[in-house]
Design a protein around this motif. Structure first.
Motif, mmCIF file in Angstrom:
data_model
loop_
_atom_site.group_PDB
_atom_site.id
_atom_site.type_symbol
_atom_site.label_atom_id
_atom_site.label_comp_id
_atom_site.label_asym_id
_atom_site.label_seq_id
_atom_site.Cartn_x
_atom_site.Cartn_y
_atom_site.Cartn_z
ATOM 1 N N SER A 159 1.286 -26.179 -3.464
ATOM 2 C CA SER A 159 0.056 -26.199 -2.675
ATOM 3 C C SER A 159 -1.157 -26.498 -3.539
ATOM 4 N N THR A 160 -2.132 -27.175 -2.928
ATOM 5 C CA THR A 160 -3.451 -27.410 -3.523
ATOM 6 C C THR A 160 -4.498 -27.167 -2.449
ATOM 7 N N GLY A 161 -5.599 -26.495 -2.788
ATOM 8 C CA GLY A 161 -6.677 -26.266 -1.832
ATOM 9 C C GLY A 161 -8.019 -26.619 -2.451
ATOM 10 N N ILE A 162 -8.752 -27.527 -1.795
ATOM 11 C CA ILE A 162 -10.001 -28.045 -2.359
ATOM 12 C C ILE A 162 -11.147 -27.848 -1.365
ATOM 13 N N PRO A 163 -12.214 -27.121 -1.754
ATOM 14 C CA PRO A 163 -13.372 -26.959 -0.872
ATOM 15 C C PRO A 163 -14.320 -28.150 -0.969
ATOM 16 N N LEU A 164 -14.931 -28.489 0.170
ATOM 17 C CA LEU A 164 -15.909 -29.568 0.237
ATOM 18 C C LEU A 164 -17.050 -29.154 1.159
ATOM 19 N N PRO A 165 -18.211 -29.786 1.036
ATOM 20 C CA PRO A 165 -19.335 -29.407 1.905
ATOM 21 C C PRO A 165 -19.077 -29.674 3.380
ATOM 22 N N VAL A 166 -18.425 -30.812 3.703
ATOM 23 C CA VAL A 166 -18.136 -31.177 5.095
ATOM 24 C C VAL A 166 -16.835 -31.961 5.119
ATOM 25 N N LEU A 167 -16.256 -32.083 6.312
ATOM 26 C CA LEU A 167 -15.129 -32.982 6.528
ATOM 27 C C LEU A 167 -15.562 -34.094 7.492
ATOM 28 N N ALA A 168 -14.595 -34.888 7.980
ATOM 29 C CA ALA A 168 -14.936 -36.161 8.601
ATOM 30 C C ALA A 168 -15.710 -36.041 9.902
ATOM 31 N N TYR A 169 -15.400 -35.033 10.737
ATOM 32 C CA TYR A 169 -16.012 -34.926 12.056
ATOM 33 C C TYR A 169 -16.801 -33.627 12.181
ATOM 34 N N PRO A 170 -17.891 -33.632 12.937
ATOM 35 C CA PRO A 170 -18.687 -32.412 13.112
ATOM 36 C C PRO A 170 -17.840 -31.260 13.667
ATOM 37 N N GLY A 171 -17.976 -30.092 13.048
ATOM 38 C CA GLY A 171 -17.279 -28.899 13.517
ATOM 39 C C GLY A 171 -15.855 -28.770 13.026
ATOM 40 N N MET A 172 -15.287 -29.839 12.456
ATOM 41 C CA MET A 172 -13.925 -29.816 11.905
ATOM 42 C C MET A 172 -14.016 -29.354 10.462
#
Length: 414
Positions: A382-395
């Motif tokens: 497993s790998t888990g990476i945090p990001l500020p946002v993803l592709a679609y609003p609310g997702m």
């Protein structure tokens, strides 16, 4: 298919107990989860020190492989997430990674700059895949030779072919050390797709052989960010196409660079095309635009899933902004796709998760524990990476899964 699992004695651990293991060996593939510089109790070693953490990550990688009787020379692909606020030179970062590898290692590579990682002070996480023969023999490999492909570092392959697998490094719109079509994501996407076509072609493949494509693009989490480059990439594939994932980033390494794309293809050792099966379960979500990709694809013994998310059939977020229900729904989708391909959660070898977060342990654990609960121990890497946002609003979560199951029969050639 039979699997073996790796957890070296004294290896780093998460602060919470999960079913995931550091490595999984199945058939010719060895899958290694994101390796980091943590202690056995989940504390960060060498906080904020990239130069110190890189060799520790690679050393941890080597320990996982050693439990399978393999080593770093067996690597075929590395995916390197590193913290970069725009001040770090990616070529220098890749040179540091290369310096930690032995002379015999020449994998494909994709470097992904991120604003932070899961635990404060952690500045690099490296996942990847290796290959060995089922009788433990080293497998021959071949490489693309063009100087016009990414990365520029000669210690990594632009694309590598081993057995039935072809791994294409993350391709960037760079020529003669300059960004091409600076700021124009559609033009850059078309440029990068031509580079991928060239990388595949040098190894006897083409877009019809691609089984997985990942787009890393500069975006702020809006449909307007997502759609133009998604369409530009998709136009290169016939329907039914490969599994696909698209992840927005705050920035890429070069000023004006808007896109980086990597791919996996499969081809018979004799150069003939491999048959594949595609699925799109009735209960699953869709994008806001029509794309040729399918949610799941099986080719020989490999199963590739597109990034699974919490959307409805019109591309709107289900349970917007809520991590736990979105994680459960994404994992449920993974099970549904696997079932239609004659597999289940026990066949998963590796998952890579992108989630909205600010680099704190609690946000990772909110989804990590749920993801882990879908697997019986021992579970996948497993790998888990945090990001500020993803592709679609609310997702706020997207989960890639790779599985292996008994091979589909290969038709005899006439």
């Amino acid at each position: 298919m039979e699997k073996r699992y790796s957890w070296p004695e004294g290896h780093w651990d998460w602060p919470v107990h999960v079913s995931h293991k550091h490595g999984v060996r199945c058939g010719q593939m060895i899958w290694v989860g994101g390796q980091v510089d943590l202690t056995s109790s989940g504390g960060v070693n060498n906080p904020h020190d990239l130069s110190a953490q890189i060799p520790r990550c690679i050393d941890n990688f080597a320990k996982v492989l050693a439990e399978f009787g393999c080593d770093l020379a067996d690597l075929v692909k590395l995916l390197c997430f590193y913290v970069n606020d725009g001040s770090l030179d990616e070529d220098r970062f890749l040179a540091q990674v290369a310096a930690a590898l032995p002379d015999g290692a020449r994998p494909a590579v994709t470097a992904i700059p991120v604003p932070y990682l899961a635990y404060p002070g952690m500045v690099v996480e490296i996942e990847g895949y290796a290959m060995r023969g089922e009788k433990d023999e080293r497998l021959p490999r071949s490489f693309a030779a063009s100087r016009d492909l990414s990365p520029g570092n000669a210690h990594f392959a632009s694309s590598v072919r081993c057995g039935k697998m072809i791994f294409v490094s993350g391709q960037s719109p760079i020529r003669d050390d300059e960004v091409v079509h600076a700021g124009d994501i559609v033009a850059q996407t078309n440029r990068v797709m031509r580079q991928i076509e060239s990388a595949l072609g040098e190894l006897g493949a083409d877009f019809d052989d691609v089984v997985k494509v990942n787009r890393w693009y500069v975006g702020g989490g809006t449909v307007e960010d997502f759609e133009p480059a998604a369409m530009a990439c998709a136009n290169h594939f016939k329907e039914p196409g490969p599994a696909a994932t698209g992840i927005p980033l705050p920035r890429l390494a070069r000023t004006g660079q808007q896109i980086k794309i990597e791919a996996v293809a499969m081809l018979r050792e004799d150069g003939q095309r491999l048959p594949r099966r595609h699925v799109w379960p009735e209960s699953l979500w869709d994008w806001t635009i029509h794309l040729p990709y399918k949610h799941g694809l099986k080719c020989h013994d490999m199963i590739f899933l597109g990034g699974q998310v919490s959307l409805d059939k019109h591309g709107a977020a289900v349970d917007p902004g809520q991590m736990k229900p979105q994680t459960r729904l994404a994992m449920t989708h993974i099970g549904t796709i696997l079932q239609e391909l004659g597999a289940d959660y026990a066949d998963v070898c590796k998952i890579t998760t992108m989630y909205e977060g600010r680099g704190t342990a609690d946000i990772l654990h909110d989804n990590l524990l749920i993801r882990s609960s879908f697997f019986t121990e021992p579970g996948p890497a497993s790998t888990g990476i945090p990001l500020p946002v993803l592709a679609y609003p609310g997702m706020i979560i997207e989960i890639d899964a790779f599985a292996m199951a008994e091979p589909d029969p290969i038709p005899e050639l006439p």
